[in-house]
Each structure stands twice: as C-alpha cells, then as structure tokens.
Design an enzyme around this catalytic site. Structure first.
Site, PDB file in Angstrom:
ATOM      1  N   ASP A  12       0.865  -1.187   0.000  1.00  0.00           N
ATOM      2  CA  ASP A  12       0.000   0.000   0.000  1.00  0.00           C
ATOM      3  C   ASP A  12       0.894   1.226   0.000  1.00  0.00           C
ATOM      4  O   ASP A  12       2.091   1.135   0.305  1.00  0.00           O
ATOM      5  CB  ASP A  12      -0.891  -0.004   1.254  1.00  0.00           C
ATOM      6  N   SER A  13       0.295   2.368  -0.283  1.00  0.00           N
ATOM      7  CA  SER A  13       1.039   3.629  -0.211  1.00  0.00           C
ATOM      8  C   SER A  13       1.494   3.935   1.214  1.00  0.00           C
ATOM      9  O   SER A  13       2.390   4.739   1.409  1.00  0.00           O
ATOM     10  CB  SER A  13       0.150   4.763  -0.715  1.00  0.00           C
ATOM     11  N   CYS A  75      -4.280  -1.038  -2.072  1.00  0.00           N
ATOM     12  CA  CYS A  75      -4.383   0.412  -2.197  1.00  0.00           C
ATOM     13  C   CYS A  75      -5.287   0.687  -3.391  1.00  0.00           C
ATOM     14  O   CYS A  75      -5.027   0.173  -4.501  1.00  0.00           O
ATOM     15  CB  CYS A  75      -2.990   0.990  -2.441  1.00  0.00           C
ATOM     16  N   GLU A 156      -6.354   9.534   9.864  1.00  0.00           N
ATOM     17  CA  GLU A 156      -5.011   9.441  10.455  1.00  0.00           C
ATOM     18  C   GLU A 156      -4.909  10.252  11.742  1.00  0.00           C
ATOM     19  O   GLU A 156      -4.093   9.955  12.600  1.00  0.00           O
ATOM     20  CB  GLU A 156      -3.946   9.836   9.433  1.00  0.00           C
ATOM     21  N   CYS A 188     -11.333   3.420  -0.690  1.00  0.00           N
ATOM     22  CA  CYS A 188     -10.032   3.891  -0.181  1.00  0.00           C
ATOM     23  C   CYS A 188      -9.760   3.099   1.091  1.00  0.00           C
ATOM     24  O   CYS A 188     -10.692   2.841   1.874  1.00  0.00           O
ATOM     25  CB  CYS A 188     -10.097   5.387   0.113  1.00  0.00           C
ATOM     26  N   HIS A 190      -8.530   3.785   3.847  1.00  0.00           N
ATOM     27  CA  HIS A 190      -8.763   4.411   5.153  1.00  0.00           C
ATOM     28  C   HIS A 190     -10.242   4.419   5.544  1.00  0.00           C
ATOM     29  O   HIS A 190     -10.566   4.551   6.721  1.00  0.00           O
ATOM     30  CB  HIS A 190      -8.274   5.868   5.135  1.00  0.00           C
TER      31      HIS A 190
HETATM   32  N1  DGL Z   1      -4.137   3.853   0.176  1.00  0.00           N
HETATM   33  C1  DGL Z   1      -4.741   4.929  -0.562  1.00  0.00           C
HETATM   34  C2  DGL Z   1      -5.982   4.409  -1.292  1.00  0.00           C
HETATM   35  O1  DGL Z   1      -6.565   3.403  -0.926  1.00  0.00           O
HETATM   36  C3  DGL Z   1      -5.107   6.109   0.340  1.00  0.00           C
HETATM   37  C4  DGL Z   1      -3.906   6.906   0.804  1.00  0.00           C
HETATM   38  C5  DGL Z   1      -3.156   7.569  -0.338  1.00  0.00           C
HETATM   39  O2  DGL Z   1      -3.656   8.532  -0.936  1.00  0.00           O
HETATM   40  O3  DGL Z   1      -2.057   7.092  -0.627  1.00  0.00           O
HETATM   41  O4  DGL Z   1      -6.401   4.998  -2.253  1.00  0.00           O
END
Ligand code: DGL
Length: 280
Positions: A12-13, A75, A156, A188, A190
């Site tokens: 993931d990012s 992600c 976050e 997403c 989060h």
């Molecule tokens: N993990 C990213 C997503 O699911 C969210 C956080 C980011 O913008 O990197 O799109």
C-alpha cells in the site's frame, strides 16, 4: 497453509492497506504475509498515474525479492492506476482491490444507484465505474462518484466520528443521498475506519469494504489449505519506506492487533526482473 508455502505479498502507499491485510489474515490465518507500506512517499491519491505506476512497480519488485506467490495491491489508488502495468510486468498473480469491490457492489444494488468514494486519483481514473459496468453489463447501474480527500487525514488524526468529520461527510455524501444510492463503495483503504459513522449517517445504504471483498477473492486464488493447527499470532513481516512515529498506534487501529516493529527499507532503486512478453 496452502500447498504453495511461499508468503503472500501485500503493498500500500502507507498504513491504510492494513485494513485489507486484516481481512486477508482473517480468511487465511495459516499463511505468511509480507506487508510493504510506502510511507516515505504516501499519499499516492493526489499523484499522477506515471508516478503511481513507477512507485507500484518498485513496491512489487521489493515483494518479489521476498519470493511471494501473489501480490495483493492493498491500495485503491495503485489498483486504479497501476494494475495493468503490474499485471504486465510481474511474474506472479496480482490482485487489486477494485474488481472484487465493484463485483460485490454490482451484486448488492437493487436500486441500481451505486455510490463510490475514494481519493481524487481513484475517482478521476473512473476505474470503479468501469469495473461495476463490466461486472453487470445488463443491470444498467448508475454510478455516482465523489472524491473525499479530507477523509484520509481525518482518519489518520483518529477523528473517526467527530462533529467536524460528520459535517464534512455530510457535504461529500449529499449528492449521492439525493440520487438515492442503496450501495456505497468505500473505495479507499482508510474509509473502513469510518464505517460506524457512515452506517449511522446512511442506515439504509449497504457499505462495501474493498478489503473484505478482496480477501475473499485472494483466499479463492490461494486455493485449499491443509488441516494443520493454526498458530495464534499471525505471521506478518512489516516493511516501511519510512518509520513514522505514529505507525504503532495507526497499525493497531487499522489491523485490530499490535504489530511487530517494522523494518525500514528503501525501494526507489529497485526494478523488476525482465519478463518476455508474447507478441500480439
Ligand atoms: N491507500 C490509498 C488508497 O486506498 C489512500 C492513501 C493515499 O492517498 O495514498 O487509495
């Protein structure tokens, strides 16, 4: 554990992908997982497709060095912008989060009005709308999409259900509510943490958690498991490209359990082993 005992790679990012890993571990408790969070370069959600593709290929190259048997792109942004290049250049099966969540949304809707929320990059790629259409071409589903860039920082900060978060969510969701959606894709990593608040704001709308849907497909791809007793602690190796002080708290929130100290790694010099492509 499945017959192929190599670990499953997940990236993931940042730490959001832990909301996907949570379901992978739940459905495949006997497997070993290698999780890479690209915390040095997060967020991906407001970057260009070229950058997200380059970063995703480097993350995949790191996981391949750990001899993974499949890669789960945990992600939404990377799944939206980089899945095709990953599938083209990576030698093991690659599963993104969008197709499984889109298929579930297409199955779930009865009003045929589906909402999708995600980062700016995910929404402007139109990947969910395309995947929902592909999953049920005859159902004539109308997709209402909305970028919600303020949700990631709110999550976050741990503002999962505060008056400010409700106010912002109300603004974001108003057009979808006016369009009578009966299904909302949390597009997403989060957003599953906002589920309790969103459920109370939209009691009649079915919320689709991309992590849950993806884990179901990943478990099917992984195949049948033997009957060995499962150890109580999941076997997860954590790697981050930057060690953020908030990692242990956020990881606990996203994953639901305390995690081992992550190992800091650098991936920006990595390239994938060359694959021969058949001429079409
Ligand atoms: N993990 C990213 C997503 O699911 C969210 C956080 C980011 O913008 O990197 O799109």
């Amino acid at each position: 554990m499945a017959e192929d005992q190599r670990p499953i790679g997940v990236f993931d990012s940042g730490i959001g992908g832990l909301s996907v890993l949570k379901h992978l571990v739940r459905l495949m408790p006997g497997e070993r997982f290698v999780y890479l969070g690209d915390t040095a370069r997060v967020p991906y959600g407001n970057k260009s497709a070229e950058t997200v593709q380059a970063y995703s290929l480097q993350c995949a190259a790191f996981l391949l060095q750990h001899n993974v048997k499949m890669i789960v792109v945990a992600c939404n942004t990377a799944s939206a912008l980089a899945l095709d290049v990953l599938r083209r250049d990576v030698s093991v099966p690659v599963l993104g989060v969008i197709e499984p969540a889109a298929a579930e949304a297409a199955r779930a809707t009865t009003s045929r009005m589906v909402g999708v929320i995600g980062t700016r990059a995910t929404i402007s790629s139109n990947s969910y709308a395309r995947a929902i259409e592909q999953a049920a071409p005859d159902k004539n589903i109308i997709v209402h999409s909305q970028p919600c860039p303020l949700f990631v920082p709110l999550v976050e900060e741990g503002w999962l259900d505060t008056p400010a978060t409700r106010l912002i969510a109300g603004e974001y969701l108003r057009p979808m509510v006016a369009n009578h959606i009966d299904t909302l894709v949390l597009g997403c990593t989060h957003y599953p943490l906002l589920k309790p608040m969103l459920t109370s704001m939209l009691p009649d709308v079915r919320l689709i958690d991309c992590g849950e849907c993806t884990a179901t497909v990943a478990a099917e791809m992984n195949g049948p498991v033997d009957d060995e007793p499962i150890t109580s602690t999941p076997s997860i190796y954590f790697y981050l490209t930057d060690n953020t002080p908030s990692f242990p708290i956020l990881a606990r929130q996203f994953l639901g359990i305390s995690v081992n100290e992550p190992v800091r790694v650098s991936v920006d010099h990595l390239t994938l082993p060359h694959i021969e492509h058949e001429e079409s």
